[in-house]
Enzyme design. Structure first.
Site, PDB file in Angstrom:
ATOM      1  CD  GLU A  89      -3.027  -1.244   2.440  1.00 14.51           C
ATOM      2  OE1 GLU A  89      -2.652  -0.769   3.392  1.00 14.51           O
ATOM      3  OE2 GLU A  89      -4.121  -2.080   1.632  1.00 14.51           O
TER       4      GLU A  89
ATOM      5  CG  ASP B 242      -7.753  -5.523   4.693  1.00 13.54           C
ATOM      6  OD1 ASP B 242      -6.924  -5.780   5.482  1.00 13.54           O
ATOM      7  OD2 ASP B 242      -7.961  -4.584   4.261  1.00 13.54           O
TER       8      ASP B 242
ATOM      9  CD  GLU C 210      -9.953  -1.892   7.163  1.00 16.64           C
ATOM     10  OE1 GLU C 210      -9.078  -2.507   8.294  1.00 16.64           O
ATOM     11  OE2 GLU C 210      -9.759  -1.317   6.810  1.00 16.64           O
TER      12      GLU C 210
HETATM   13  C1  GCU Z   1      -6.072  -2.553   5.155  1.00 19.18           C
HETATM   14  C2  GCU Z   1      -6.880  -1.085   6.483  1.00 19.18           C
HETATM   15  C3  GCU Z   1      -5.327  -0.632   6.419  1.00 19.18           C
HETATM   16  C4  GCU Z   1      -4.088  -0.540   7.086  1.00 19.18           C
HETATM   17  C5  GCU Z   1      -3.726  -2.365   5.712  1.00 19.18           C
HETATM   18  C6  GCU Z   1      -2.807  -3.127   6.756  1.00 19.18           C
HETATM   19  O1  GCU Z   1      -5.970  -2.011   4.447  1.00 19.18           O
HETATM   20  O2  GCU Z   1      -7.832  -0.377   5.774  1.00 19.18           O
HETATM   21  O3  GCU Z   1      -6.069   0.850   7.171  1.00 19.18           O
HETATM   22  O4  GCU Z   1      -3.446   0.688   7.088  1.00 19.18           O
HETATM   23  O5  GCU Z   1      -4.798  -3.031   6.530  1.00 19.18           O
HETATM   24  O6  GCU Z   1      -3.338  -4.286   6.877  1.00 19.18           O
HETATM   25  O7  GCU Z   1      -1.637  -2.349   7.002  1.00 19.18           O
END
Ligand code: GCU
Length: 600
Positions: free
Chosen positions: A215, A294, A322
């Site tokens: 990400e 996720d 979440e």
């Molecule tokens: C999910 C989540 C993010 C987090 C990511 C992770 O995508 O929405 O906020 O950073 O997981 O586990 O790193």
């Protein structure tokens, strides 16, 4: 130190050392005059003490207490996603307990209470800062290290070791180097120096947690290096001090084009990491999310779990809700975790059987914040409690854990305990009923992830597509489709590949099926979707009734705060019901057989 002394230290407790017991384990032997706690070490004494207090609080008498208990894994880790600003990523319980206005900042008494609370449920590793390490948080290993060390010192007497989340490009960011290439000698030297400094301040640090190539975060891939190269350079720096690298496996293409039907996000973790088995140093632990998507309401277990015979793994769970109601909706995660642990990895083993073997640590994302009740929703305290209990003993059932939590929190009166227990045990299934059906996932509003949006993620870059059309929905992940099922043990591959044997709750995770497909119940897939969505919203009405009926038996503040959240849950459940039903009705044009209200 770990017992507050005075009132909560039961009379007649004696401690003795028994070096034959495993680390952290304890033996409790009750008798007329009191209770003997034996252990090989200090930590075992502490856990024995807490276990005794819990037994007594649940109505046990010293004479009846007799138990020997050792943790299944030596690392039971809580990851906070707290930012130095004081905000908590995916936090639903107020602001950070540890940080404020760019600084390490906390209430010392509350922090001690928190350390004690975590220790009392068996947690022994804590990471305070978010895996998404901002440039400010990166400085926790440089100029903010002294403050962090003081925080770590509060947790130390409770046998909780600190982990620090670090940025993979720290050598550039903090060290001014021109690269973070793990094979560069200067980079290795920088990490070695950083480790030396950090261990001077926090000599018992458990290690560094790293989210790399994930990400938009930097990582070794951008430099043409492997995940093992990336993890090992940091692991070697920590090795002289006994530290570990907790290297997250949440690596996938987050810039996918929805038109691309070949790339399949659930395959990513296995594809990236499995071929590297054996190339990680022995102080690297790969931290694998329990599912390949996720933290969704329903997904299969990650095929990576247990698949790497020569690499240590941690299973990562998410206590913060979440995708599971954000501590507005009631959702007892213990139920889901029991299912995850019970799920097979082959014809002879369950995931539970991996814990303590291939899975050497259990980690979870925390659900706590500075709200007075720690977790926003009072009943969400049970999720933190359940995580600690299950990480210690994965053979416990959700029923046992939740029953204990209710007993310890509200007392053991069966008139309260039984109805509340049933409500909590049902809560996961109820949420699933009004959420995305049959393992579809991702029908949530984008970014914040609360409430329905059936196509919110459908044309996005995140690799999260269900590809509904007028006739069918789901992704074929068998060998005829994306081939994801081939990552599983042959037993599971066959099980999941056939819609007749695929667990029904995961049907649309693995298959693309017409709305008219007949389920085992004899209902069509579409009718099942309508029915569960109507039922889910009704069930929440039932929760409200149950909770209201318990009012005389509950502390006033708990009653009112949960009642207010249940009301919001009902609004959410009805919204999910109507949006999802309308979505499928509009797509398919097929009406509800029972003629209930579906908005056109
Ligand atoms: C999910 C989540 C993010 C987090 C990511 C992770 O995508 O929405 O906020 O950073 O997981 O586990 O790193």
């Amino acid at each position: 130190m770990w017992l507050q002394g005075g009132d909560d230290c039961p009379p007649g407790v004696r401690f003795e050392t028994d070096p034959s017991l495993p680390p952290e384990a304890f033996r409790l032997t009750g008798g007329k005059g009191g209770c003997l706690i034996e252990s090989a070490d200090e930590a075992g004494r502490m856990y024995g003490g807490y276990a005794l207090l819990a037994k007594l609080a649940l109505g046990g008498t010293p004479e009846t207490i007799s138990m020997t208990n050792a943790p299944a894994v030596s690392e039971r880790i809580l990851n906070h996603w707290d930012n130095l600003t004081g905000d908590v990523e995916r936090g639903y319980s107020g602001k950070s307990l540890f940080f404020k206005n760019g600084e390490v900042s906390y209430d010392p008494q509350r922090m001690k209470d928190y350390a004690r609370l975590l220790a009392s449920v068996g947690i022994n590793r804590v990471c305070f800062n978010n895996v998404n390490v901002t440039p400010l948080a990166a400085r926790l290993i440089t100029d903010k290290l002294g403050d962090l060390a003081q925080l770590a010192a509060i947790f130390r007497p409770f046998h909780i070791k600190t982990i620090i989340a670090v940025d993979f490009s720290s050598p550039i960011l903090l060290g001014g180097l021109s690269t973070a290439d793990p094979l560069d000698g200067g980079v290795a030297a920088w990490w070695a120096k950083a480790a030396e400094t950090v261990y001077k301040a926090i000599p018992d640090l458990a290690g560094f947690l790293v989210k790399a190539d994930s990400e938009f975060r930097d990582g070794p891939a951008a430099m043409g290096r492997t995940q093992a190269d990336g993890a090992n350079v940091i692991a070697r720096a920590l090795k002289p001090y006994g530290g570990k690298v907790y290297w997250r496996c949440f690596v996938y293409n987050c810039e996918q084009d929805w038109r691309d039907t070949k790339t399949d996000r659930p395959k990513a973790a296995y594809d990236h990491f499995f071929p590297l088995d054996g190339s990680f140093d022995n102080n690297v632990i790969l931290q694998v999310k329990h599912g390949p998507s996720d933290f969704q309401v329903r997904e299969p277990n990650s095929p990576l779990l247990g698949a790497m015979k020569d690499t240590a793994q941690a299973m990562e769970l998410q206590v913060t809700q979440e995708y599971t109601g954000q501590q507005i909706d009631l959702y007892a995660l213990a139920v889901q975790w029991e299912e995850i642990l019970s799920a097979p990895v082959s014809d002879t083993r369950s995931t539970r059987g991996l814990v303590g073997q291939e899975i050497q640590a259990v980690a979870a994302v925390a659900n706590t914040g500075d709200d007075a009740n720690w977790t926003g929703h009072t009943l969400a305290q049970a999720n933190l409690y359940a995580f600690g209990r299950l990480a210690w003993d994965p053979s416990l059932t959700a029923r046992e854990i939740l029953s204990d939590w209710i007993g310890l929190t509200f007392g053991t009166n069966p008139a309260l305990r039984e109805p509340l227990l049933n409500m909590m045990l049902d809560s996961r299934g109820v949420y699933e009923k009004y959420n995305a059906p049959l393992g579809l996932c991702w029908m949530v509003n984008i970014n914040h992830h609360y409430g329905p949006s059936p196509e919110g993620y459908e044309f996005s870059k995140w690799g999260t597509y269900h590809r509904a059309d007028a006739k069918a929905i789901g992704v074929d992940r068998t060998d005829n489709g994306t081939g994801y099922t081939s990552q599983y043990h042959p037993y599971l591959r066959a099980l999941y590949s056939n819609p007749d044997t695929c667990p029904e709750e995961l049907l649309l995770y693995f298959h693309r099926l017409p709305y008219t497909y007949t389920l085992k119940s004899g209902k069509t897939l579409l009718q099942h979707i309508y029915d569960t969505h109507f039922e889910g919203a009704e069930d929440v009405e039932g929760f409200i009734e149950t909770w209201d009926g318990l009012q005389p038996l509950l502390p006033e503040s708990a009653y009112y705060s949960v009642a207010a959240r249940l009301k919001r849950q009902l609004v959410n459940a009805r919204e999910w019901r109507d949006v999802i039903n309308t979505y499928f009705y509009r797509k398919s044009g097929i009406p509800d057989r029972q003629g209930r209200k579906i908005y056109p």
